[in-house]
Write a protein that holds these residues in place. Sequence first.
Motif, PDB file in Angstrom:
ATOM      1  N   HIS A  89       0.815  -0.946  -0.025  1.00 57.46           N
ATOM      2  CA  HIS A  89       0.052   0.019  -0.134  1.00 57.46           C
ATOM      3  C   HIS A  89       1.075   1.195  -0.066  1.00 57.46           C
ATOM      4  O   HIS A  89       0.647   2.133  -0.819  1.00 57.46           O
ATOM      5  N   TYR A  90       1.915   1.351   0.796  1.00 52.85           N
ATOM      6  CA  TYR A  90       2.747   2.516   0.753  1.00 52.85           C
ATOM      7  C   TYR A  90       3.510   2.696  -0.536  1.00 52.85           C
ATOM      8  O   TYR A  90       3.631   3.519  -0.878  1.00 52.85           O
ATOM      9  N   GLY A  91       3.763   1.560  -1.219  1.00 51.73           N
ATOM     10  CA  GLY A  91       4.417   1.531  -2.490  1.00 51.73           C
ATOM     11  C   GLY A  91       3.483   2.251  -3.276  1.00 51.73           C
ATOM     12  O   GLY A  91       4.001   3.180  -4.253  1.00 51.73           O
ATOM     13  N   GLN A  92       2.305   1.845  -3.246  1.00 49.43           N
ATOM     14  CA  GLN A  92       1.347   2.381  -4.003  1.00 49.43           C
ATOM     15  C   GLN A  92       1.033   4.053  -3.886  1.00 49.43           C
ATOM     16  O   GLN A  92       0.696   4.710  -4.794  1.00 49.43           O
ATOM     17  N   VAL A  93       1.014   4.457  -2.561  1.00 50.91           N
ATOM     18  CA  VAL A  93       1.092   5.782  -2.220  1.00 50.91           C
ATOM     19  C   VAL A  93       2.128   6.551  -2.876  1.00 50.91           C
ATOM     20  O   VAL A  93       2.096   7.647  -3.417  1.00 50.91           O
ATOM     21  N   ILE A  94       3.385   5.861  -2.702  1.00 53.11           N
ATOM     22  CA  ILE A  94       4.486   6.516  -3.134  1.00 53.11           C
ATOM     23  C   ILE A  94       4.378   6.913  -4.821  1.00 53.11           C
ATOM     24  O   ILE A  94       4.532   8.003  -5.417  1.00 53.11           O
ATOM     25  N   GLN A  95       3.895   5.650  -5.401  1.00 54.30           N
ATOM     26  CA  GLN A  95       3.683   5.910  -6.909  1.00 54.30           C
ATOM     27  C   GLN A  95       2.738   6.849  -7.348  1.00 54.30           C
ATOM     28  O   GLN A  95       2.726   7.868  -8.372  1.00 54.30           O
ATOM     29  N   ALA A  96       1.607   6.772  -6.490  1.00 57.58           N
ATOM     30  CA  ALA A  96       0.755   7.932  -6.931  1.00 57.58           C
ATOM     31  C   ALA A  96       1.163   9.423  -6.642  1.00 57.58           C
ATOM     32  O   ALA A  96       0.872  10.404  -7.481  1.00 57.58           O
ATOM     33  N   GLN A  97       2.005   9.584  -5.693  1.00 63.27           N
ATOM     34  CA  GLN A  97       2.589  10.869  -5.563  1.00 63.27           C
ATOM     35  C   GLN A  97       3.673  11.183  -6.705  1.00 63.27           C
ATOM     36  O   GLN A  97       3.676  12.411  -7.292  1.00 63.27           O
ATOM     37  N   PHE A  98       4.317  10.130  -7.185  1.00 57.59           N
ATOM     38  CA  PHE A  98       5.207  10.351  -8.088  1.00 57.59           C
ATOM     39  C   PHE A  98       4.474  10.681  -9.569  1.00 57.59           C
ATOM     40  O   PHE A  98       4.849  11.573 -10.357  1.00 57.59           O
ATOM     41  N   ASN A  99       3.274  10.159  -9.599  1.00 60.93           N
ATOM     42  CA  ASN A  99       2.426  10.409 -10.720  1.00 60.93           C
ATOM     43  C   ASN A  99       1.851  12.027 -10.343  1.00 60.93           C
ATOM     44  O   ASN A  99       1.948  12.544 -11.635  1.00 60.93           O
ATOM     45  N   ASP A 100       1.531  12.511  -9.363  1.00 64.21           N
ATOM     46  CA  ASP A 100       1.209  13.808  -9.084  1.00 64.21           C
ATOM     47  C   ASP A 100       1.950  14.686  -9.415  1.00 64.21           C
ATOM     48  O   ASP A 100       1.803  15.938  -9.984  1.00 64.21           O
ATOM     49  N   TRP A 101       3.052  14.407  -9.036  1.00 64.13           N
ATOM     50  CA  TRP A 101       4.435  15.354  -9.604  1.00 64.13           C
ATOM     51  C   TRP A 101       4.878  15.193 -10.983  1.00 64.13           C
ATOM     52  O   TRP A 101       5.815  15.732 -11.377  1.00 64.13           O
ATOM     53  N   ASN A 102       4.166  14.405 -11.928  1.00 61.58           N
ATOM     54  CA  ASN A 102       4.445  14.024 -13.172  1.00 61.58           C
ATOM     55  C   ASN A 102       5.858  13.668 -13.356  1.00 61.58           C
ATOM     56  O   ASN A 102       6.823  14.247 -14.535  1.00 61.58           O
ATOM     57  N   LEU A 103       6.569  12.776 -12.597  1.00 65.33           N
ATOM     58  CA  LEU A 103       7.722  12.163 -12.804  1.00 65.33           C
ATOM     59  C   LEU A 103       7.995  11.466 -13.889  1.00 65.33           C
ATOM     60  O   LEU A 103       7.115  10.680 -13.874  1.00 65.33           O
ATOM     61  N   THR A 104       9.038  11.355 -14.626  1.00 60.91           N
ATOM     62  CA  THR A 104       9.113  10.647 -15.705  1.00 60.91           C
ATOM     63  C   THR A 104       9.689   9.321 -14.914  1.00 60.91           C
ATOM     64  O   THR A 104       9.915   9.079 -13.899  1.00 60.91           O
ATOM     65  N   LEU A 105       9.695   8.166 -15.646  1.00 60.78           N
ATOM     66  CA  LEU A 105      10.293   6.706 -15.301  1.00 60.78           C
ATOM     67  C   LEU A 105      11.565   6.852 -14.706  1.00 60.78           C
ATOM     68  O   LEU A 105      11.950   6.449 -13.477  1.00 60.78           O
ATOM     69  N   GLY A 106      12.518   7.679 -15.175  1.00 59.69           N
ATOM     70  CA  GLY A 106      13.753   7.586 -14.867  1.00 59.69           C
ATOM     71  C   GLY A 106      13.854   8.236 -13.625  1.00 59.69           C
ATOM     72  O   GLY A 106      14.663   8.223 -12.709  1.00 59.69           O
ATOM     73  N   GLU A 107      13.075   9.479 -13.360  1.00 60.75           N
ATOM     74  CA  GLU A 107      13.109  10.249 -12.142  1.00 60.75           C
ATOM     75  C   GLU A 107      12.532   9.363 -10.986  1.00 60.75           C
ATOM     76  O   GLU A 107      12.998   9.740  -9.840  1.00 60.75           O
ATOM     77  N   GLN A 108      11.179   8.682 -11.376  1.00 65.43           N
ATOM     78  CA  GLN A 108      10.741   7.696 -10.443  1.00 65.43           C
ATOM     79  C   GLN A 108      11.856   6.769  -9.860  1.00 65.43           C
ATOM     80  O   GLN A 108      11.834   6.502  -8.787  1.00 65.43           O
ATOM     81  N   GLN A 109      12.659   6.187 -10.791  1.00 65.12           N
ATOM     82  CA  GLN A 109      13.559   5.203 -10.450  1.00 65.12           C
ATOM     83  C   GLN A 109      14.907   5.930  -9.406  1.00 65.12           C
ATOM     84  O   GLN A 109      15.171   5.371  -8.604  1.00 65.12           O
ATOM     85  N   VAL A 110      15.221   7.126  -9.960  1.00 64.63           N
ATOM     86  CA  VAL A 110      16.237   7.708  -9.039  1.00 64.63           C
ATOM     87  C   VAL A 110      15.598   8.154  -7.571  1.00 64.63           C
ATOM     88  O   VAL A 110      16.222   7.914  -6.670  1.00 64.63           O
ATOM     89  N   ALA A 111      14.367   8.555  -7.760  1.00 65.19           N
ATOM     90  CA  ALA A 111      13.810   9.080  -6.398  1.00 65.19           C
ATOM     91  C   ALA A 111      13.549   7.562  -5.373  1.00 65.19           C
ATOM     92  O   ALA A 111      13.724   7.834  -4.190  1.00 65.19           O
ATOM     93  N   ILE A 112      13.188   6.550  -5.880  1.00 70.44           N
ATOM     94  CA  ILE A 112      13.029   5.349  -5.223  1.00 70.44           C
ATOM     95  C   ILE A 112      14.511   5.015  -4.811  1.00 70.44           C
ATOM     96  O   ILE A 112      14.669   4.779  -3.426  1.00 70.44           O
ATOM     97  N   LEU A 113      15.488   5.074  -5.394  1.00 69.11           N
ATOM     98  CA  LEU A 113      16.875   4.854  -4.887  1.00 69.11           C
ATOM     99  C   LEU A 113      17.497   5.897  -4.005  1.00 69.11           C
ATOM    100  O   LEU A 113      18.118   5.495  -2.796  1.00 69.11           O
ATOM    101  N   ILE A 114      16.954   6.759  -3.967  1.00 68.76           N
ATOM    102  CA  ILE A 114      17.223   8.047  -3.127  1.00 68.76           C
ATOM    103  C   ILE A 114      16.708   7.537  -1.957  1.00 68.76           C
ATOM    104  O   ILE A 114      17.417   7.754  -0.629  1.00 68.76           O
ATOM    105  N   LEU A 115      15.295   7.367  -1.808  1.00 67.71           N
ATOM    106  CA  LEU A 115      14.627   7.277  -0.758  1.00 67.71           C
ATOM    107  C   LEU A 115      15.380   5.736  -0.028  1.00 67.71           C
ATOM    108  O   LEU A 115      15.304   5.678   1.229  1.00 67.71           O
TER     109      LEU A 115
END
Length: 163
Positions: A89-115
Amino acid sequence: MKDRIIILVLITIMVLNAMDVFVDINLNVPLWHVLGETIIVIVSAFAALLLIHDLRSRSRSLNRLATKLKDANLQIQSLSGEMESERKHYGQVIQAQFNDWNLTLGEQQVAILILKGLSLKEIASVRETKEATVRQQASSLYQKSNLHGRHELSAWFLEDFLN
């Protein structure tokens, strides 16, 4: 096992000395000798009974501990299932927020690895890309999210847990 052997030895001593007491009484052995052997019978019987009681007490205690351990394992399994569900569920929340921020796939991958706590150099290595590319994607995700670095990004996702 050792306790059972000691109990057996004490009972053997008790029985043999009791038999000796009866034989000594029939042979009119002096009273002090009969009393001495009677004391040995009583002391060995008392010691055997104490040891039997202690052995049973420890056995009951071990059974209670085993039951508690079994119950704890069941609780852990239940919690593990709940944790897995909450993690998804938390992963889904994170993904939804990434979508709200309009992050590209690469930016999402970088964000996850930063987290996850990786440095930009480590992220570049994991993603098999240049560090400059990762820096640009990190900069872009911070700009899109209106956050100012990895600490604010992590804090943004942890804030709800700390209230």
